[in-house]
Design a protein around this motif. Structure first.
Motif: not given
Length: 262
Positions: A233-262
């Motif tokens: 399977e080829v997964n070429d989906k991507r998302e572009m985020w904008q905002g302050e660094s703290g906001e993006i880090v928090s969103k990135f951590a949430g995405k990792l949890k959603e994908l069950k990487f952490i």
């Protein structure tokens, strides 16, 4: 010293189709080359010949176009070549392949040592060499990284294992499988290529073998069967985020949890 080297023609691409019914590679119309690991086996054989004298022959199994890798071996200094080719051998797994090659080696004449590459790039099983030795009742050693010495009756090699390095002496006849660190393979010679372009290659079919039972070869003789073939399977989906660094880090951590990487 009489040396036999097992070589193989493999696809020169990673974009190879697979037959959904038989589970075997569709090789027709695909550019091919010599299995890279077999170049190290060839170099080992040619250096043994240069140091101790003797002759080197190669053997391969495949369709008629596999003659190309034998002629390539000739251009490197190999003396003789044998091609095992028959529709009865199509679709062979490692066991059926090893049986066919062992039968071909027996028909090709006497040998002191058989040299194989570590594995093939289209199968990656690293089982054919040891299985050939079983069919021929030979002593064998894998993971060979150095040829220490040889004489008329034996060869001494070094093999590298995950937790140890061993020195092994084998009486002839025997089989070794070499690693890619053993030597740097030489390039084909244009002069040798021109001199050997008309050299005869000996063909073996099922009828030439001592064991002519078609149930021992090809798909019929392969206990390993592919149950399912599918493209990754080829997964070429991507998302572009904008905002302050703290906001993006928090969103990135949430995405990792959603994908069950952490």
């Amino acid at each position: 010293m009489k040396i036999a080297v097992c070589i193989k023609q493999v696809p020169d691409t990673n974009k190879v189709e697979v037959d959904p019914v038989t589970g075997v590679l569709k090789r027709n119309g695909v550019d091919s080359k010599m299995n890279p690991y077999d170049l190290y086996a060839l170099e080992t054989a040619l250096r043994l010949k240069e140091q101790y004298g003797g002759e080197v022959r190669v053997i391969t199994m495949g369709p008629p176009q596999a003659e190309a890798v034998i002629y390539e071996a000739f251009s490197m200094g190999v003396d003789d070549g044998y091609l095992i080719t028959d529709r009865a051998f199509a679709g062979a797994d490692v066991l059926a392949t090893s049986r066919a090659i062992s039968q071909g080696l027996k028909k090709s004449g006497e040998f002191d040592i058989i040299i194989c590459g570590k594995q093939s790039t289209d199968g990656d099983t690293a089982q054919v060499g040891p299985e050939i030795s079983e069919y021929l009742s030979l002593s064998s050693v894998t993971n060979v990284t150095e040829i220490i010495s040889a004489d008329a009756k034996s060869i001494t090699v070094k093999r590298t294992l995950p937790l140890a390095v061993e020195t092994v002496k084998l009486a002839f006849p025997c089989l070794i499988s070499v690693e890619k660190d053993i030597y740097i393979p030489r390039l084909p010679s244009y002069l040798k290529k021109q001199a050997t372009k008309d050299r005869k290659i000996t063909l073996f079919t099922l009828g030439d073998f001592d064991d002519t039972d078609p149930m021992h070869y090809g798909l019929n003789g392969s206990p390993t069967q592919v149950q399912r073939i599918f493209p990754p399977e080829v997964n070429d989906k991507r998302e572009m985020w904008q905002g302050e660094s703290g906001e993006i880090v928090s969103k990135f951590a949430g995405k990792l949890k959603e994908l069950k990487f952490i």
